[in-house]
Write an enzyme that holds these catalytic residues in place. Structure first.
Site, PDB file in Angstrom:
ATOM      1  N   THR A   1       0.826  -1.212   0.000  1.00  0.00           N
ATOM      2  CA  THR A   1       0.000   0.000   0.000  1.00  0.00           C
ATOM      3  C   THR A   1       0.856   1.256   0.000  1.00  0.00           C
ATOM      4  O   THR A   1       1.904   1.290   0.653  1.00  0.00           O
ATOM      5  CB  THR A   1      -0.919   0.005   1.227  1.00  0.00           C
ATOM      6  OG1 THR A   1      -1.724  -1.167   1.195  1.00  0.00           O
ATOM      7  CG2 THR A   1      -1.826   1.222   1.248  1.00  0.00           C
TER       8      THR A   1
ATOM      9  N   GLY B   1       2.499  -2.941   8.462  1.00  0.00           N
ATOM     10  CA  GLY B   1       2.750  -3.206   9.872  1.00  0.00           C
ATOM     11  C   GLY B   1       4.200  -3.606  10.093  1.00  0.00           C
ATOM     12  O   GLY B   1       4.819  -4.213   9.229  1.00  0.00           O
TER      13      GLY B   1
ATOM     14  N   GLU C   1      -6.188  -5.691   4.112  1.00  0.00           N
ATOM     15  CA  GLU C   1      -6.226  -6.917   3.292  1.00  0.00           C
ATOM     16  C   GLU C   1      -7.379  -6.883   2.306  1.00  0.00           C
ATOM     17  O   GLU C   1      -7.948  -7.911   1.962  1.00  0.00           O
ATOM     18  CB  GLU C   1      -6.299  -8.149   4.181  1.00  0.00           C
ATOM     19  CG  GLU C   1      -5.576  -9.350   3.567  1.00  0.00           C
ATOM     20  CD  GLU C   1      -4.135  -9.041   3.206  1.00  0.00           C
ATOM     21  OE1 GLU C   1      -3.358  -8.708   4.120  1.00  0.00           O
ATOM     22  OE2 GLU C   1      -3.807  -9.104   2.004  1.00  0.00           O
TER      23      GLU C   1
END
Ligand SMILES: CCCCCCCCCCC/C=C/C(=O)SCCNC(=O)CCNC(=O)[C@H](O)C(C)(C)COP(=O)(O)OP(=O)(O)OC[C@H]1O[C@@H](n2cnc3c(N)ncnc32)[C@H](O)[C@@H]1OP(=O)(O)O
Ligand SMILES: Cc1cc2nc3c(=O)[nH]c(=O)nc-3n(C[C@H](O)[C@H](O)[C@H](O)COP(=O)(O)OP(=O)(O)OC[C@H]3O[C@@H](n4cnc5c(N)ncnc54)[C@H](O)[C@@H]3O)c2cc1C
Length: 627
Positions: free
Chosen positions: A97, A136, A380
């Protein structure tokens, strides 16, 4: 019972303390408790950890980065990077992303340009929107990223590919040259996770760092495709399949455990004016909030197990070169992730709200769960985008069903048998086979309805892409209906095949019927509009749901106890096994940092002057009022 694993009170810690505590605990668990012969970071131990640790770090490292190495790497690349990653000698994340793009992957702007002279790729974020944003573990922990970037050779674009990129020095942990990396700041949840930003400016990596299972670049720059390029999206399919159990079913089970136990203890108000205050769980309104969510835990669990099995079988076929199942698996995993995360997140909030004021306290453990589950609707694959992906497949299948007999999860689209419902009593509507048929018929009609609407628009001259855009809401409803029939159908089958006691099977069957009926009663417009139920049968459906609430009420606490969460895992004053809610809440509040002194020091700074003036007024000494 290992004290090193016991949770400290997260709510009374700063974000940085939670980040450090999560890392300490995770590494302790992974390095001390788990290594056994054949241990892998994606094995059953990880599932235990996902259940046992309220906040842990390296979710993406273990849950995404390592599986990607396995999915996209050649045998040599796996042999090189898997052992390093499994032993945490490299910490990775999945950097896809960007600041400017997350859903539309064809719009990603990070570029990997092949430099033939040096046999290297030059990685570059050409503008701020190309910066990687959200991954993350990337802000402060990871020293590698699995970077998804547009491959460019001699000015020609080859689409998104995966590259292994080191971003920090393995000794100093300092960012490498050309790397700007950091934490993206406070978020709604995942306080302990360092979701990060990554700006790469002309970072060079060896040619061998292109993960080359599906395609490779020869030294002279020749590009070789080696498999179905849609497998490049395979990591997302796998995570969508896996996250249902870990990030939807498990947290919702925790929330239900807390809310049901608390509702059995909390006495508030009267039902019979001549009797004593009742546990709020005796209110049918409370049962109607809680028990369908308990049912959702079980049905989502059963459906997720079926999806995991389907993904496993598909993976074995892919290894043989057969990717024919990929379209159905993509549609089902995208739809399941979207619809169950939507249901789960909404369900967690419903049960939190059912706990009144104490449900708003962090001491209940519920806000933590609710906020974290909200993220499942976005990461996701943002839910709307996923539901439209599912609908895209359904519309194609509905067209195909006109000439072929379909199989798999869409078989019902070519079932042209009489599906009218003959239910005369509410008992008829508690029958699993009747509930399955109703959901199949509703889904088939919803898909056909959306398809017909679009066909008519196109016949009247509307471009297909505009018809698609204008009918998106109907398409999303069709995707939801498809997933609901899949969840109900697979759950009924799973329970019927389960070898367990008759009493347990009775409870599971009741929970399954409750889930299905709650879904019917929450969407009765569709069921009437598509001729699945008459208005009178809708009344029977409501009666059937209320009857199940009454039947399940006596076992409500026993059912959530069966999830077997320890108090340490729940971290809840309302959901602790001993039910001592009030004593626990009081003890918890007293531990708040705000209460470490009787008078907060800022009172002296800001409040004291007024307190003196107040005393003067009270003691009759006037004051020059300047107010
Ligand atoms: C122990 C571990 C437990 C796990 C715990 C996990 C915890 C999770 C923590 C959170 C981690 C979060 C990570 C992330 O968020 S990673 C980033 C996720 N990003 C996305 O999901 C992006 C979503 N967008 C997309 O996937 C694509 O952009 C999209 C599919 C929407 C569109 O792609 P594209 O434009 O290329 O494709 P089309 O729509 O035109 O369709 C083209 C055809 O390709 C088919 N397709 C699309 N996607 C897939 C797929 N994934 N697999 C297979 N096939 C796919 C699509 O159906 C079309 O086919 P047809 O032409 O035949 O219709
Ligand atoms: C907690 C968390 C963890 C994450 N971890 C990672 C990670 O580890 N790695 C990683 O790469 N990414 C990660 N992400 C990013 C995540 O994958 C993206 O946020 C997600 O894919 C959505 O993309 P977006 O944010 O660009 O939203 P957008 O796609 O811009 O969506 C914005 C809105 O537009 C709507 N929209 C977009 N496209 C369409 C369409 N075609 N039709 C209709 N509506 C549309 C959406 O429905 C949404 O309402 C994480 C995100 C979160 C919140």
């Amino acid at each position: 019972n290992d004290t090193s694993m016991q949770h400290r009170n997260l709510n009374h810690m700063t974000r940085e303390e939670r980040f450090s505590e999560a890392m300490r605990r995770t590494l302790y668990a992974l390095k001390v408790l788990l290594p056994r012969e054949g241990w892998t970071p994606v094995g059953p131990e990880m599932k235990y950890l996902a259940r046992a640790i309220k906040e842990f770090t390296f979710i993406i490292h273990a849950g995404v980065f390592i599986p990607c190495i396995m999915s996209y790497g050649t045998n040599e690349q796996i042999a090189k990077w898997f052992p390093l990653a499994a032993d945490f000698r490299i910490i990775g994340t999945y950097a896809q992303t960007e600041l400017g793009h997350g859903s539309f992957l064809r719009g990603l702007e990070t570029i990997a340009t092949y430099d033939r002279a040096n046999q290297e790729f030059i990685i570059n974020c050409p503008k701020i929107t190309a910066m990687k944003w959200w991954p993350g573990d990337m802000g402060k922990s990871a020293n590698h990223v699995l970077l998804m970037a547009e491959l460019v050779i001699d000015g020609k674009k080859y689409g998104m590919h995966g590259f292994m990129v080191q971003i920090r020095d393995l000794t100093t942990h300092e960012p490498l040259p050309g790397v700007t990396v950091g934490d993206i700041g406070a978020k709604l949840s995942f306080e302990s996770v360092d979701n990060g930003f990554l700006y790469l400016q002309n970072v060079r990596i060896p040619r061998e760092n292109l993960l080359s299972k599906l395609s490779e670049v020869h030294p002279d720059g020749t590009y070789i495709k080696k498999g179905n390029q849609r497998l490049m999206y395979g990591s997302m399919v796998r995570v969508r399949v896996n996250l249902i159990a870990h990030e939807i079913v498990m947290p919702l089970a925790k929330a239900c455990t807390i809310a049901v136990r608390y509702s059995a203890v909390r006495r508030q108000g009267l039902i019979n004016p001549s009797k004593e205050e009742v546990p709020v769980l005796d209110y049918v309104a409370q049962q109607h909030k809680l028990l369908p969510q308990v049912a959702t835990v079980f049905m989502a669990h059963f459906a997720a197990k079926q999806l995991v099995k389907m993904h496993h079988d598909y993976s074995l076929e892919v290894e043989k070169g057969n990717t024919s199942q990929l379209p159905e698996l993509h549609a089902l995993s995208a739809g399941m992730k979207a619809c169950l995360s939507e249901q789960g997140a909404a369900g967690a909030e419903i049960v939190r709200r059912a706990c009144g004021g104490h449900g708003y306290s962090c001491g209940s453990g519920l806000p933590f769960i609710v906020n974290r589950m909200l993220a499942t609707c976005t990461y996701e694959g943002e839910n709307t985008v996923m539901q439209l992906q599912c609908a895209r497949y359904l519309i194609k299948c509905a067209d195909q069903a006109k000439k072929d007999k379909l199989t798999g999860s869409v078989w019902y689209l070519s079932d042209f048998s009489n599906m009218s419902c003959t239910a005369q009593t509410f008992g008829d509507l508690q029958e699993p086979s009747v509930l399955v048929k109703l959901h199949e018929r509703r889904a088939k009609c919803a898909v056909q309805h959306a398809g017909k609407k679009m066909q008519n628009m196109v016949k009247n001259g509307t471009p297909a892409h505009d018809a698609w855009n204008m009918m998106a809401t109907l398409l999303i409803n069709a995707a939801r209906a498809h997933i609901m029939q899949y969840v109900v159908g697979t759950s009924v089958t799973y329970i019927s095949e389960l070898s367990c006691s008759a009493s347990l099977k009775k409870i599971l069957t009741q929970l399954c019927a409750l889930y299905a009926l709650h879904n019917i009663n929450s969407n009765c417009g569709d069921f009437v509009k598509f001729g699945c139920l008459t208005s009178a049968q809708c009344d029977l459906a409501q009666e059937a749901e209320f009857n199940l609430l009454k039947q399940l009420r006596p076992d409500a606490v026993g059912i959530v106890d069966s999830f077997d969460f320890t108090d340490d895992i729940l971290q809840s004053c309302l959901g602790a096994y001993d039910g001592n809610v009030y004593e626990r809440l009081f003890e918890w509040a007293k531990q708040a940092p705000m209460n470490k002194t009787e008078v907060h020091q800022d009172s002296y700074q800001y409040l004291q002057p007024y307190l003196h003036e107040g005393r003067d007024v009270l003691e009759g000494r006037g004051r020059n009022s300047k107010l």
